[in-house]
Scaffold this active site. Structure first.
Site, PDB file in Angstrom:
ATOM      1  NE  ARG A  88      49.716  50.904  87.306  1.00 60.39           N
ATOM      2  CZ  ARG A  88      49.629  50.841  85.977  1.00 60.39           C
ATOM      3  NH1 ARG A  88      49.578  49.680  85.385  1.00 60.39           N
ATOM      4  NH2 ARG A  88      49.621  51.933  85.268  1.00 60.39           N
ATOM      5  NE  ARG A 123      49.142  57.952  77.683  1.00 61.39           N
ATOM      6  CZ  ARG A 123      49.484  56.957  78.499  1.00 61.39           C
ATOM      7  NH1 ARG A 123      50.562  56.248  78.264  1.00 61.39           N
ATOM      8  NH2 ARG A 123      48.756  56.704  79.553  1.00 61.39           N
ATOM      9  NE  ARG A 156      44.578  55.983  79.405  1.00 58.12           N
ATOM     10  CZ  ARG A 156      45.651  55.258  79.710  1.00 58.12           C
ATOM     11  NH1 ARG A 156      46.226  54.518  78.783  1.00 58.12           N
ATOM     12  NH2 ARG A 156      46.132  55.279  80.924  1.00 58.12           N
ATOM     13  NE  ARG A 167      47.575  57.273  84.921  1.00 58.45           N
ATOM     14  CZ  ARG A 167      47.698  57.357  83.604  1.00 58.45           C
ATOM     15  NH1 ARG A 167      47.320  58.444  82.975  1.00 58.45           N
ATOM     16  NH2 ARG A 167      48.197  56.359  82.924  1.00 58.45           N
TER      17      ARG A 167
HETATM   18  P1  ADP Z   1      49.790  53.677  82.228  1.00 57.24           P
HETATM   19  O1  ADP Z   1      50.764  52.586  81.952  1.00 57.24           O
HETATM   20  O2  ADP Z   1      49.826  54.755  81.235  1.00 57.24           O
HETATM   21  O3  ADP Z   1      49.811  54.158  83.633  1.00 57.24           O
HETATM   22  P2  ADP Z   1      47.685  51.717  82.196  1.00 57.24           P
HETATM   23  O4  ADP Z   1      46.892  51.633  80.980  1.00 57.24           O
HETATM   24  O5  ADP Z   1      48.689  50.671  82.464  1.00 57.24           O
HETATM   25  O6  ADP Z   1      48.334  53.151  82.174  1.00 57.24           O
HETATM   26  O7  ADP Z   1      46.736  51.778  83.479  1.00 57.24           O
HETATM   27  C1  ADP Z   1      45.682  52.691  83.577  1.00 57.24           C
HETATM   28  C2  ADP Z   1      44.944  52.511  84.885  1.00 57.24           C
HETATM   29  O8  ADP Z   1      44.440  51.160  84.991  1.00 57.24           O
HETATM   30  C3  ADP Z   1      45.761  52.690  86.148  1.00 57.24           C
HETATM   31  O9  ADP Z   1      45.886  54.039  86.513  1.00 57.24           O
HETATM   32  C4  ADP Z   1      44.937  51.882  87.161  1.00 57.24           C
HETATM   33  O10 ADP Z   1      43.795  52.577  87.585  1.00 57.24           O
HETATM   34  C5  ADP Z   1      44.480  50.693  86.337  1.00 57.24           C
HETATM   35  N1  ADP Z   1      45.436  49.568  86.413  1.00 57.24           N
HETATM   36  C6  ADP Z   1      46.130  49.022  85.378  1.00 57.24           C
HETATM   37  N2  ADP Z   1      46.940  48.027  85.796  1.00 57.24           N
HETATM   38  C7  ADP Z   1      46.764  47.942  87.150  1.00 57.24           C
HETATM   39  C8  ADP Z   1      47.318  47.132  88.176  1.00 57.24           C
HETATM   40  N3  ADP Z   1      48.258  46.186  87.918  1.00 57.24           N
HETATM   41  N4  ADP Z   1      46.886  47.334  89.448  1.00 57.24           N
HETATM   42  C9  ADP Z   1      45.958  48.258  89.745  1.00 57.24           C
HETATM   43  N5  ADP Z   1      45.403  49.058  88.834  1.00 57.24           N
HETATM   44  C10 ADP Z   1      45.791  48.917  87.540  1.00 57.24           C
END
Ligand code: ADP
Ligand code: ZN
Length: 211
Positions: A88, A123, A156, A167
Site C-alpha cells: 500500500r 458494507r 466496520r 482512507r
Molecule cells: P480496504 O481494502 O477496504 O481498504 P483493508 O481491510 O485492506 O481495507 O484494510 C483496512 C485497514 O488495515 C487499512 O485502512 C489500514 O489501516 C490497515 N492495513 C491493511 N493493509 C495495510 C498495509 N499494507 N499497510 C498499512 N496498513 C494496512
C-alpha cells in the site's frame, strides 16, 4: 500465479480475490484481515495497529512488512498467491522486491471516488469470520447474518463515513503511486471496476487469462 491487487478501499479487491483464489487455487493474503484478526485476539501487533486502523490510517510499514514476510514463508504460498491490500506504499513494494518476490502482475481495479463512498456506506462484515457483504450488492441469505458461519453482520468502524474519506485520501496520496511503480516494471494491468460485480469479474478473469 503471483498477483497483487490494487485499488481504492471498497473497489472490490476482496470480492475479486475470492474468485481468483478459487479459479487459480491459490491463497489470498489480506493484510487487512490479518490485522483485524490480531486486533480481535488482542495480540501485541493488534494493539499496536488498533489506533491506525480505526482512524483509517495506514499501519506502519515495518509492521505489515513483517506480517507479509511470515505469511509468504508458509507452505501454501509455494504455487502462488494473491496479495489483497499489500503493498500500500512504495516502501512496502520495495520490501517485496528486496525479499526477491517476483510478481506476475499488479492488477488495479479502477473505481471513481463518488462510487466508492456509495459502496462503503452499505458494507457489512461478519464479526465472527470476517466475510464481507453489502446491503445492496451482496446481500446475505438472512438479514444481518453471515451465510457461512451464522455470525452477526456489523459495520466496520473504519467504514464510518468520515473515516472513509480519510482512507480515500490515504489511498490517493500513498497507494495510487504504486500504479506508476508497477507500470515502470511493465506489470500494471488496469480493470474497470465501476459496474456490477459480475462485469468486473469477467474483465478480471479475461485479463488474467491473457498474461
Ligand atoms: P480496504 O481494502 O477496504 O481498504 P483493508 O481491510 O485492506 O481495507 O484494510 C483496512 C485497514 O488495515 C487499512 O485502512 C489500514 O489501516 C490497515 N492495513 C491493511 N493493509 C495495510 C498495509 N499494507 N499497510 C498499512 N496498513 C494496512
Ligand atoms: Zn461469518
Amino acid at each position: 500465479m503471483k498477483l497483487i491487487l490494487l485499488g481504492a478501499p471498497g473497489a472490490g479487491k476482496g470480492t475479486q480475490a475470492e474468485i481468483i483464489s478459487e479459479t487459480y487455487k491459490i491463497p489470498t493474503i489480506s493484510t487487512g484481515n490479518i490485522i483485524r484478526a490480531a486486533l480481535k485476539a488482542e495480540t501485541d501487533m493488534g494493539l499496536k495497529a488498533k489506533a491506525y486502523i480505526e482512524k483509517g490510517e495506514l499501519v506502519p510499514d515495518e509492521v505489515v512488512i513483517g506480517i507479509i514476510k511470515d505469511r509468504l514463508a508458509e507452505d501454501d504460498c509455494k504455487n502462488g498467491f494473491i496479495l489483497d491490500g499489500f503493498p500500500r506504499t512504495i516502501p512496502q513494494a520495495e520490501a517485496l522486491d528486496t525479499m526477491g518476490i517476483v510478481i506476475d502482475a499488479a492488477l488495479s481495479i479502477e473505481v471513481e471516488d463518488s462510487e466508492i463512498v456509495k459502496r462503503m456506506s452499505g458494507r457489512r462484515v461478519c464479526e465472527k469470520c470476517g466475510a464481507s457483504y453489502h446491503t445492496l450488492y451482496k446481500k446475505p441469505i438472512k438479514d444481518g447474518i453471515c451465510n457461512s458461519c451464522g455470525g452477526k453482520l456489523v459495520i466496520r468502524k473504519d467504514d464510518e463515513p468520515e473515516t472513509v474519506l480519510n482512507r480515500l485520501n490515504v489511498y490517493h496520496s500513498q497507494t495510487e503511486p504504486l500504479k506508476d511503480y508497477y507500470k515502470a516494471q511493465s506489470k500494471l494491468l488496469l480493470v474497470e471496476g465501476q459496474e456490477d460485480v459480475k462485469d468486473t469479474t469477467a474483465l478480471v478473469l479475461k485479463t488474467l487469462s491473457e498474461i
